[in-house]
Design a protein around this motif. Structure first.
Motif, mmCIF file in Angstrom:
data_model
loop_
_atom_site.group_PDB
_atom_site.id
_atom_site.type_symbol
_atom_site.label_atom_id
_atom_site.label_comp_id
_atom_site.label_asym_id
_atom_site.label_seq_id
_atom_site.Cartn_x
_atom_site.Cartn_y
_atom_site.Cartn_z
ATOM 1 N N UNK A 298 76.528 12.610 -40.405
ATOM 2 C CA UNK A 298 75.901 12.421 -41.656
ATOM 3 C C UNK A 298 76.771 11.488 -42.434
ATOM 4 N N UNK A 299 78.015 11.467 -42.251
ATOM 5 C CA UNK A 299 79.052 10.375 -42.758
ATOM 6 C C UNK A 299 79.126 8.990 -42.330
ATOM 7 N N UNK A 300 78.932 9.034 -40.958
ATOM 8 C CA UNK A 300 78.959 7.681 -40.177
ATOM 9 C C UNK A 300 80.411 7.092 -40.410
ATOM 10 N N UNK A 301 81.670 7.706 -39.889
ATOM 11 C CA UNK A 301 82.665 7.110 -40.233
ATOM 12 C C UNK A 301 83.177 6.009 -39.282
ATOM 13 N N UNK A 302 83.828 5.143 -39.768
ATOM 14 C CA UNK A 302 84.448 4.037 -38.994
ATOM 15 C C UNK A 302 85.859 4.433 -38.382
ATOM 16 N N UNK A 303 86.353 5.672 -38.294
ATOM 17 C CA UNK A 303 87.368 6.048 -37.826
ATOM 18 C C UNK A 303 87.467 7.623 -38.237
ATOM 19 N N UNK A 304 87.990 8.267 -37.189
ATOM 20 C CA UNK A 304 88.152 9.891 -37.179
ATOM 21 C C UNK A 304 89.972 9.949 -37.003
ATOM 22 N N UNK A 305 90.444 10.695 -38.275
ATOM 23 C CA UNK A 305 91.947 10.840 -38.139
ATOM 24 C C UNK A 305 92.199 12.252 -37.943
ATOM 25 N N UNK A 356 97.981 7.170 -31.601
ATOM 26 C CA UNK A 356 98.656 8.186 -31.954
ATOM 27 C C UNK A 356 99.593 7.950 -33.109
ATOM 28 N N UNK A 357 99.386 8.494 -34.312
ATOM 29 C CA UNK A 357 100.241 8.387 -35.310
ATOM 30 C C UNK A 357 101.066 9.810 -35.356
ATOM 31 N N UNK A 358 102.531 9.487 -35.708
ATOM 32 C CA UNK A 358 103.417 10.704 -35.457
ATOM 33 C C UNK A 358 103.671 11.148 -37.090
ATOM 34 N N UNK A 363 103.170 6.797 -46.763
ATOM 35 C CA UNK A 363 101.646 6.254 -47.207
ATOM 36 C C UNK A 363 101.275 4.739 -47.008
ATOM 37 N N UNK A 364 102.524 3.980 -47.030
ATOM 38 C CA UNK A 364 102.350 2.734 -46.671
ATOM 39 C C UNK A 364 101.698 2.604 -45.286
ATOM 40 N N UNK A 365 102.525 3.024 -44.317
ATOM 41 C CA UNK A 365 102.167 2.893 -42.734
ATOM 42 C C UNK A 365 100.886 3.614 -42.607
ATOM 43 N N UNK A 366 100.476 4.618 -43.077
ATOM 44 C CA UNK A 366 99.513 5.190 -42.902
ATOM 45 C C UNK A 366 98.096 4.331 -43.118
ATOM 46 N N UNK A 367 98.359 3.830 -44.534
ATOM 47 C CA UNK A 367 97.177 2.985 -45.061
ATOM 48 C C UNK A 367 97.025 1.619 -44.217
ATOM 49 N N UNK A 368 98.038 1.143 -43.783
ATOM 50 C CA UNK A 368 98.044 0.003 -42.742
ATOM 51 C C UNK A 368 97.470 0.301 -41.447
ATOM 52 N N UNK A 369 97.690 1.506 -40.980
ATOM 53 C CA UNK A 369 97.379 1.843 -39.665
ATOM 54 C C UNK A 369 95.859 2.041 -39.745
ATOM 55 N N UNK A 370 95.369 2.967 -40.538
ATOM 56 C CA UNK A 370 93.847 3.089 -40.696
ATOM 57 C C UNK A 370 93.171 2.035 -40.900
ATOM 58 N N UNK A 371 93.517 1.179 -41.902
ATOM 59 C CA UNK A 371 92.887 -0.019 -42.466
ATOM 60 C C UNK A 371 92.827 -0.961 -41.191
#
Length: 549
Positions: A298-305, A356-358, A363-371
């Motif tokens: 239903x959501x059609x994600x471009x990434x699953x975290x 794999x993110x540890x 926040x900055x690292x998370x946003x950069x990695x996901x983007x």
């Protein structure tokens, strides 16, 4: 967002305080238990979660203390027989009891850095939207000519002859794109730097394209240092300029990346949602892992975290379930876990995840990695579905769109028109000017279609110089008017090759459900193709409609 994160931190502190009280009681019971493994496993599980979530939510010292105890407990549990003397049990229980002190310290001085959303402004960019393009050119006849040609593509151009006039205008207005020759006015070069480095202009985040008669390295380096988005040489190739403007704006105003967060820790999941949403992403949170397939559908994600350790399901198990579906084989899956054992991380990746993110993670690292990972997925998806030259739908995808829109039209009773377009005598363009120039002609028509049609319309490159357009909620007369406008605009566009200017025309055929009420998708497309054939044989550079059946 800062206030929301602060409230979330308070909620987490209240919840984890109760959790720590329970853990203190479990740890105190270690002294009297004959078999400490069950209690130690319970302690290990909770310590692991606190070490990961606590650090991400800003409780750094709590996270570090819980991590140390988690590692110690894991060492004991890795033994075949857990044998702890009274002193070890008492010391461990005391250390668990002191975790609440670390929580109090963190509540006084949280250490989590808050991510800030990038500045953005509302724009009408998109199919049928009015895109404001400002030009700085002191040669007025040339500037007016550029204004006219950009208007043919559906832009709203505005001409300025001085940089200081632009600087005054941007105080209360903002273009979608600024095109200027840094040497074109009587002002010195410092006026360009003054404009582009001013706080008011930088706050607009407006893309800038330099056009210049001088393309030497110092000029290009100066443009790069000013943060210019494009650099083009005069005499200006208008279709190429339009292509550059279009690509820049498409990148800047692309749909938000869609991210699905799968985590049973609701506080942590909400923190992730807030941080990623603040960066402009569209985030959905799933706290019930057994519904992951429905959520993806239903959501059609471009990434699953997802977390790797959840009470009833592990991340690798969920990843395997996702990979059982053929249409989800390319969906990026990234673990976000406090697991630091590299061997276990590698083993988890073998179950179908991509990275794999540890925890804890800033926040900055998370946003950069996901983007960066979501962007890569979108790029690959576009390669599969869109034509690389034009960015339009490929042959198979546009046919799928016709099937989908025809079914909707039949269900709602609304009209639907389908048109086929072809560039006249395109082989002669390729033979005379070369395929590179031919590609620019194709791109020009593609951009014209994207600018003049609605966002709800479907546009595809059917093959070579042939295009298909799908016009939902559009009767035959409306379709004729729209395509006639596009035909007229296309025939006046100038194309350049070695200083020589030439023009092209197009022919089109239209079929609609009003005249073909019983036609299926294939028959509707055939009818449009037959109308195109009639336009070609009727003299070209015209629009023909399929007769009533």
């Amino acid at each position: 967002m800062a206030a929301a994160l602060a409230r979330l931190g308070k909620v987490y502190a209240q919840r984890v305080r109760g959790e720590l009280d329970e853990l203190t009681q479990v740890a105190a019971g270690l002294e009297s238990e004959a078999d400490v493994r069950p209690s130690l496993e319970q302690l290990h599980q909770h310590l692991h979660r606190i070490a990961g979530a606590g650090g991400t939510l800003g409780f750094k010292t709590l996270s570090q203390a819980a991590r140390a105890l988690e590692i110690e407990a894991n060492g004991w549990l890795s033994q075949d027989v857990v044998a702890l003397d009274v002193a070890q049990r008492r010391r461990f229980a005391d250390a668990v009891a002191t975790l609440v002190d670390h929580l109090s310290q963190c509540e006084t001085a949280p250490t989590q850095a808050v991510a800030q959303a990038p500045s953005a402004r509302t724009t009408a960019f998109g199919h049928g939207g009015k895109v404001a393009v400002w030009l700085v050119e002191d040669e007025i006849p040339l500037g007016e000519h550029l204004v006219h040609l950009l208007g043919q593509f559906g832009y709203e151009p505005r001409l300025y002859t001085r940089f200081d006039a632009v600087a005054a205008a941007v105080r209360d207005q903002c273009p979608d794109c600024l095109v200027m020759d840094p040497h074109s006015t009587a002002e010195d070069l410092g006026a360009v730097e003054a404009l582009m480095t001013s706080p008011s202009f930088q706050a607009l985040n407006c893309p800038v394209i330099f056009v210049s008669a001088n393309g030497d390295f110092p000029s290009r380096m100066r443009a790069a240092r000013l943060g210019v988005d494009g650099f083009m040489l005069k005499p200006l190739d208008i279709p190429r300029l339009v292509d550059r403007i279009g690509r820049i704006l498409e990148e800047r105003h692309a749909d938000p990346y869609r991210v699905l967060v799968v985590d049973d820790d609701r506080d942590l999941a909400e923190h992730l949602r807030l941080v990623l949403s603040a960066d402009g992403m569209d985030v959905d949170v799933l706290s019930e892992p057994e519904q992951v397939i429905e959520a993806v559908a239903t959501f059609h994600p471009e990434l699953v975290l997802m977390d790797m350790h959840m009470p009833d399901y592990s991340g690798p198990e969920l990843a395997t379930v996702i990979r059982h579906h053929d249409d989800l084989l390319g969906l990026p899956i990234v673990y976000l876990s406090a697991e630091q054992d590299r061997a276990k991380q590698i083993q988890a990746l073998r179950s179908g995840a991509d990275d794999f993110l540890t925890k804890p993670i800033s926040d900055t690292e998370l946003v950069a990695a996901v983007r960066v990972r979501a962007a890569r997925f979108r790029q690959l998806a576009n390669l599969m579905t869109k034509d690389s030259l034009t960015g339009l739908l490929k042959h198979a995808r546009i046919k799928e769109s016709i099937v989908r829109e025809l079914a909707r039209a039949q269900r709602t009773g609304h009209p639907l028109a389908v048109a086929m377009l072809d560039i006249d005598r395109f082989k002669q363009v390729n033979d005379r000017y070369g395929h590179a120039v031919g590609d620019r002609v194709i791109m020009a028509l593609a951009h014209l279609l994207k600018q003049r049609l609605r966002k709800s319309d479907g546009i595809g490159r059917y093959g070579g110089e042939e295009f298909v357009v799908i016009l939902p909620d559009c009767d035959l007369q409306m379709a004729q008017n729209v395509l006639e406008d596009i035909r007229a605009r296309f025939e006046v566009l100038p194309f350049l090759h070695d200083g020589h200017e030439f023009r092209c025309t197009l022919s089109a055929g239209i079929a609609s459900t009003g005249e073909h009420p019983e036609a299926d998708d294939g028959q509707l497309l055939i009818a449009a193709d037959q109308a195109l054939y009639a336009a070609k044989h009727g003299g070209r550079n015209q629009i023909q409609v399929s007769p009533v059946l």
